[in-house]
Design a protein around this motif. Structure first.
Motif, PDB file in Angstrom:
ATOM      1  N   PHE A  80       7.295 -84.205  53.248  1.00  0.00           N
ATOM      2  CA  PHE A  80       7.172 -84.155  51.787  1.00  0.00           C
ATOM      3  C   PHE A  80       7.016 -85.557  51.196  1.00  0.00           C
ATOM      4  N   ILE A  81       7.648 -86.539  51.853  1.00  0.00           N
ATOM      5  CA  ILE A  81       7.691 -87.902  51.295  1.00  0.00           C
ATOM      6  C   ILE A  81       6.671 -88.820  51.967  1.00  0.00           C
ATOM      7  N   ALA A  82       6.348 -88.549  53.255  1.00  0.00           N
ATOM      8  CA  ALA A  82       5.481 -89.467  54.026  1.00  0.00           C
ATOM      9  C   ALA A  82       4.159 -89.723  53.315  1.00  0.00           C
ATOM     10  N   ARG A  83       3.546 -90.862  53.617  1.00  0.00           N
ATOM     11  CA  ARG A  83       2.348 -91.279  52.888  1.00  0.00           C
ATOM     12  C   ARG A  83       1.182 -91.549  53.845  1.00  0.00           C
ATOM     13  N   MET A 102       1.124 -86.545  60.872  1.00  0.00           N
ATOM     14  CA  MET A 102       2.285 -85.679  61.019  1.00  0.00           C
ATOM     15  C   MET A 102       1.936 -84.254  60.609  1.00  0.00           C
ATOM     16  N   ARG A 103       1.202 -84.117  59.533  1.00  0.00           N
ATOM     17  CA  ARG A 103       0.845 -82.769  59.029  1.00  0.00           C
ATOM     18  C   ARG A 103       0.003 -82.034  60.086  1.00  0.00           C
ATOM     19  N   ALA A 104      -0.930 -82.796  60.693  1.00  0.00           N
ATOM     20  CA  ALA A 104      -1.785 -82.159  61.704  1.00  0.00           C
ATOM     21  C   ALA A 104      -0.939 -81.680  62.885  1.00  0.00           C
ATOM     22  N   LYS A 105       0.114 -82.425  63.203  1.00  0.00           N
ATOM     23  CA  LYS A 105       0.937 -82.041  64.352  1.00  0.00           C
ATOM     24  C   LYS A 105       1.896 -80.902  64.040  1.00  0.00           C
ATOM     25  N   PRO A 121      -4.997 -79.823  50.682  1.00  0.00           N
ATOM     26  CA  PRO A 121      -4.435 -80.233  51.975  1.00  0.00           C
ATOM     27  C   PRO A 121      -2.940 -80.548  51.932  1.00  0.00           C
ATOM     28  N   ARG A 122      -2.397 -80.818  50.734  1.00  0.00           N
ATOM     29  CA  ARG A 122      -0.977 -81.174  50.673  1.00  0.00           C
ATOM     30  C   ARG A 122      -0.147 -80.016  50.104  1.00  0.00           C
ATOM     31  N   ASN A 123      -0.640 -78.801  50.223  1.00  0.00           N
ATOM     32  CA  ASN A 123       0.113 -77.658  49.680  1.00  0.00           C
ATOM     33  C   ASN A 123       1.344 -77.390  50.546  1.00  0.00           C
ATOM     34  N   CYS A 124       2.094 -76.341  50.179  1.00  0.00           N
ATOM     35  CA  CYS A 124       3.340 -76.044  50.900  1.00  0.00           C
ATOM     36  C   CYS A 124       3.030 -75.586  52.318  1.00  0.00           C
ATOM     37  N   ILE A 125       3.538 -76.318  53.283  1.00  0.00           N
ATOM     38  CA  ILE A 125       3.271 -75.968  54.681  1.00  0.00           C
ATOM     39  C   ILE A 125       4.058 -74.714  55.083  1.00  0.00           C
ATOM     40  N   GLY A 126       5.127 -74.422  54.331  1.00  0.00           N
ATOM     41  CA  GLY A 126       5.997 -73.300  54.705  1.00  0.00           C
ATOM     42  C   GLY A 126       5.655 -71.993  54.007  1.00  0.00           C
ATOM     43  N   GLN A 127       4.510 -71.955  53.303  1.00  0.00           N
ATOM     44  CA  GLN A 127       4.164 -70.771  52.508  1.00  0.00           C
ATOM     45  C   GLN A 127       4.196 -69.474  53.339  1.00  0.00           C
ATOM     46  N   ARG A 128       3.526 -69.477  54.473  1.00  0.00           N
ATOM     47  CA  ARG A 128       3.435 -68.272  55.293  1.00  0.00           C
ATOM     48  C   ARG A 128       4.835 -67.841  55.779  1.00  0.00           C
ATOM     49  N   PHE A 129       5.624 -68.844  56.151  1.00  0.00           N
ATOM     50  CA  PHE A 129       6.984 -68.586  56.628  1.00  0.00           C
ATOM     51  C   PHE A 129       7.821 -67.968  55.496  1.00  0.00           C
ATOM     52  N   ALA A 130       7.743 -68.584  54.300  1.00  0.00           N
ATOM     53  CA  ALA A 130       8.549 -68.108  53.165  1.00  0.00           C
ATOM     54  C   ALA A 130       8.166 -66.678  52.797  1.00  0.00           C
ATOM     55  N   ARG A 176       6.261 -83.940  71.933  1.00  0.00           N
ATOM     56  CA  ARG A 176       6.716 -85.186  72.575  1.00  0.00           C
ATOM     57  C   ARG A 176       6.131 -85.299  73.982  1.00  0.00           C
ATOM     58  N   LYS A 177       6.045 -84.132  74.669  1.00  0.00           N
ATOM     59  CA  LYS A 177       5.548 -84.148  76.049  1.00  0.00           C
ATOM     60  C   LYS A 177       4.078 -84.525  76.112  1.00  0.00           C
ATOM     61  N   ILE A 178       3.275 -83.963  75.174  1.00  0.00           N
ATOM     62  CA  ILE A 178       1.818 -84.117  75.321  1.00  0.00           C
ATOM     63  C   ILE A 178       1.250 -85.307  74.542  1.00  0.00           C
ATOM     64  N   GLU A 179       2.109 -86.034  73.845  1.00  0.00           N
ATOM     65  CA  GLU A 179       1.590 -87.147  73.056  1.00  0.00           C
ATOM     66  C   GLU A 179       0.959 -88.213  73.947  1.00  0.00           C
ATOM     67  N   THR A 180      -0.126 -88.787  73.427  1.00  0.00           N
ATOM     68  CA  THR A 180      -0.770 -89.849  74.192  1.00  0.00           C
ATOM     69  C   THR A 180      -0.662 -91.155  73.404  1.00  0.00           C
ATOM     70  N   ILE A 181      -1.022 -92.217  74.060  1.00  0.00           N
ATOM     71  CA  ILE A 181      -0.912 -93.541  73.446  1.00  0.00           C
ATOM     72  C   ILE A 181      -1.833 -93.668  72.234  1.00  0.00           C
ATOM     73  N   THR A 182      -2.901 -92.831  72.205  1.00  0.00           N
ATOM     74  CA  THR A 182      -3.862 -92.953  71.101  1.00  0.00           C
ATOM     75  C   THR A 182      -3.453 -92.151  69.875  1.00  0.00           C
ATOM     76  N   ASP A 183      -2.387 -91.327  70.006  1.00  0.00           N
ATOM     77  CA  ASP A 183      -1.954 -90.553  68.842  1.00  0.00           C
ATOM     78  C   ASP A 183      -1.552 -91.486  67.706  1.00  0.00           C
ATOM     79  N   GLY A 184      -1.970 -91.098  66.469  1.00  0.00           N
ATOM     80  CA  GLY A 184      -1.647 -91.951  65.322  1.00  0.00           C
ATOM     81  C   GLY A 184      -0.160 -91.979  65.027  1.00  0.00           C
ATOM     82  N   TYR A 185       0.512 -90.845  65.215  1.00  0.00           N
ATOM     83  CA  TYR A 185       1.935 -90.767  64.889  1.00  0.00           C
ATOM     84  C   TYR A 185       2.626 -90.104  66.055  1.00  0.00           C
ATOM     85  N   LYS A 186       3.663 -90.744  66.590  1.00  0.00           N
ATOM     86  CA  LYS A 186       4.295 -90.187  67.783  1.00  0.00           C
ATOM     87  C   LYS A 186       5.740 -89.776  67.483  1.00  0.00           C
ATOM     88  N   PHE A 187       6.099 -88.574  67.983  1.00  0.00           N
ATOM     89  CA  PHE A 187       7.488 -88.128  67.851  1.00  0.00           C
ATOM     90  C   PHE A 187       8.291 -88.736  69.002  1.00  0.00           C
TER      91      PHE A 187
END
Ligand code: HEM
Length: 493
Positions: A116-119, A126-129, A435-444, A272-283
């Motif tokens: 919600f806060i990340a820029r 992060m959103r893509a992941k 693209p920045r809508n509620c990611i949890g809509q379907r869940f809710a 975390r397992k499948i992340e590669t060095i080229t990933d933009g954001y790593k968990f």
């Protein structure tokens, strides 16, 4: 001499603070005149108006595509025109990709890594992941976890026949159970354990009643310099520490015992397992992973539970709507003999009812964006400077009789197939847009349908003397809700 110095100091501070109050006038933008110190939020600070009412009020005063307002001393542009909203939220999204919320990685790493806060690039990666956890396939896998929790909700109704029940608390217990199960992989049993620590945490987390917490949250949205200065944290410290411990304990156990449960923790472990060095954001550390699970808990709980409680409340006040919903649910149940993920999707009237609840009570009454660069509105030639905040008054649009005649009336027919076609695009925004809508809509929506279908089939909601009519919104709450409990009678069909 001292008096002179103090007067000069006061005048300088007064000048610095109020010089922004000319911001909209000097740009020829219609605006609501600010009240000294509080801008357009004086009535909110005095607890005279809820933010939903305040934004409706400003929205209704000006028929223009946009209106200037001030949050304390900060100029903010309120967008009224659905055509402009389409551009800001979707077409020109790359010019408005962020919300203007303070984020300080050192002082509050959990908030910094929250979606919600990340820029900018961090948010995009992060959103893509995280998005894969909310696909319909993943929802289907989580469905059995939800059904376990709805059994407890059903039993609660069955063991309180003909009793006045606080549906806000009832639905909160249900959503805390579900979200704890899906995000933290734990069974919380809130209905059976009145002293449940996680239920207390869920309540404390959104309690902004104290001056310090209320001020803190306000600073994150509107007074960023104070966040750094006072080293404020977005979430209550005790609550975030508690949830962090729950999360990491489960994470370690899962990794050790190789347990698979098809929930958020599984997804994060796999990432975390499948992340590669080229990933933009790593968990690559647990703070980043918990930074997804904890906001899942705080963003998902009250929004969903209050939506459910308000639906029960409106059903209690409108028996004909309640009967029609029960008929739909019962027919589908009798045909198939059970509730499945698929047959919940067939319940059209159920969709109409939930849509109307979210129209009348948009749980988050506004959206926020920040201009990433100077932006010229083609329609008027006005250029908005980089860094200025935009607010989308969801409540103003949802209560505009031009789009929703008799807006105070609870009327699910607005969302029938025929009527839905005539709705003006970008005037119905309970989950935001683009693209920045509620990611949890379907869940809710799924969590809400599971609960409503199961209880409406066998229980009737009735208004009693304790049911508040009309509903008075609590000006002290960030969410759209009344103060205290929301009581209706629950009896067996
Ligand atoms: C009825 C329930 C809910 C309502 C009304 C609601 C509403 C919203 C709204 C209005 C936004 C801002 C969208 C925008 O700026 O365009 C939002 C964002 C968000 N919501 Fe929800 N929400 C609900 C449930 C949930 C649930 C259950 C979750 C988590 C499972 C969740 C997680 C989030 C997150 C993480 C964001 C930020 C997304 C981003 O910035 O990429 N919400 N929600």
């Amino acid at each position: 001499m001292l008096a002179l110095i103090l007067t000069c100091l006061f005048l300088i501070l007064y000048y610095l603070y109020t010089k922004n109050y000319n911001f909209w006038k000097s740009r020829n933008v219609p605006y609501e005149k600010p009240v000294f110190l509080f801008g357009s939020f004086y009535n909110i600070v005095r607890r005279k108006e809820h933010i939903l009412e305040r934004l409706c009020n400003i929205y209704n005063q000006f028929p223009t595509p946009y209106v200037g307002m001030f949050i304390f001393h900060q100029p903010v542009l309120l967008i009224r025109s659905p055509d402009l909203l389409k551009k800001i939220l979707v077409k020109d999204f790359n010019k408005f990709p962020n919300r203007k919320i303070a984020a300080n990685e050192k002082a509050d790493p959990l908030a910094f890594h929250a979606l919600f806060i990340a820029r900018d690039a961090i948010w995009r990666n992060m959103r893509a992941k995280i998005s894969p956890v909310f696909t319909s396939g993943k929802m289907k896998l989580m469905f059995p976890l939800m059904q376990e929790c709805v059994d407890d909700l059903y039993d609660f109704c069955a063991t309180h026949p003909n009793e006045e029940v606080d549906v806000k608390m009832m639905m909160k217990k249900y959503t805390v159970d579900i979200i704890s199960s899906c995000a933290f992989g734990i069974k919380t049993n809130c209905f059976k354990d009145e002293e449940s620590e996680i239920l207390k945490v869920a309540t404390k987390m959104v309690d902004f009643g104290s001056v310090v917490r209320g001020f803190s949250i306000f600073c994150f949205f509107f007074l960023h310099s104070f966040v750094d200065f006072f080293k404020l944290t977005f979430g209550d410290k005790y609550c975030t520490d508690y949830l962090f411990n729950v999360f990491t304990t489960t994470l370690h156990e899962r990794e050790k015992k190789k347990i698979v449960r098809n929930d958020l923790i599984d997804l994060l472990i796999n990432l975390r397992k499948i992340e590669t060095i080229t990933d933009g954001y790593k968990f690559d550390d647990e703070v980043k992973m918990a930074g997804q699970a904890i906001p899942f808990f705080s963003a998902g709980n009250d929004t969903t539970s209050i939506t459910l409680a308000l639906t029960c409340y409106e059903l209690a006040l409108h028996t004909e709507i309640q009967d029609r919903l029960r008929k739909e649910v019962t027919e589908i149940f009798q045909e198939r003999g059970t509730f499945t993920y698929e047959n919940l999707q067939e319940m059209k009237y159920m969709d109409m009812v939930i849509n109307e609840t979210l129209r009348k009570y948009p749980l988050a009454p506004f959206l926020m964006r920040e201009a990433a660069e100077d932006y010229t509105f083609e329609e008027t030639g006005f250029t908005l400077e980089k860094g200025v905040s935009l607010l989308v008054p969801i409540s103003g649009l949802h209560y505009d009789p031009k789009y929703y005649p008799e807006p105070e009336k609870y009327d699910p027919e607005r969302f029938s197939d025929d009527n839905k076609r005539n709705l003006t695009p970008y005037t119905y925004l309970p989950f935001g847009e683009g693209p920045r809508n509620c990611i949890g809509q379907r869940f809710a929506l799924l969590v809400s349908k599971v609960a409503l279908a199961r209880i409406i089939k066998d229980f009737v909601f009735e208004a009693t003397e304790k049911t508040p009519v009309p509903l008075q919104l609590d000006p002290g709450s960030l969410f759209v809700q009344n103060k205290g409990g929301l009581y209706v009678n629950v009896r067996k069909v």
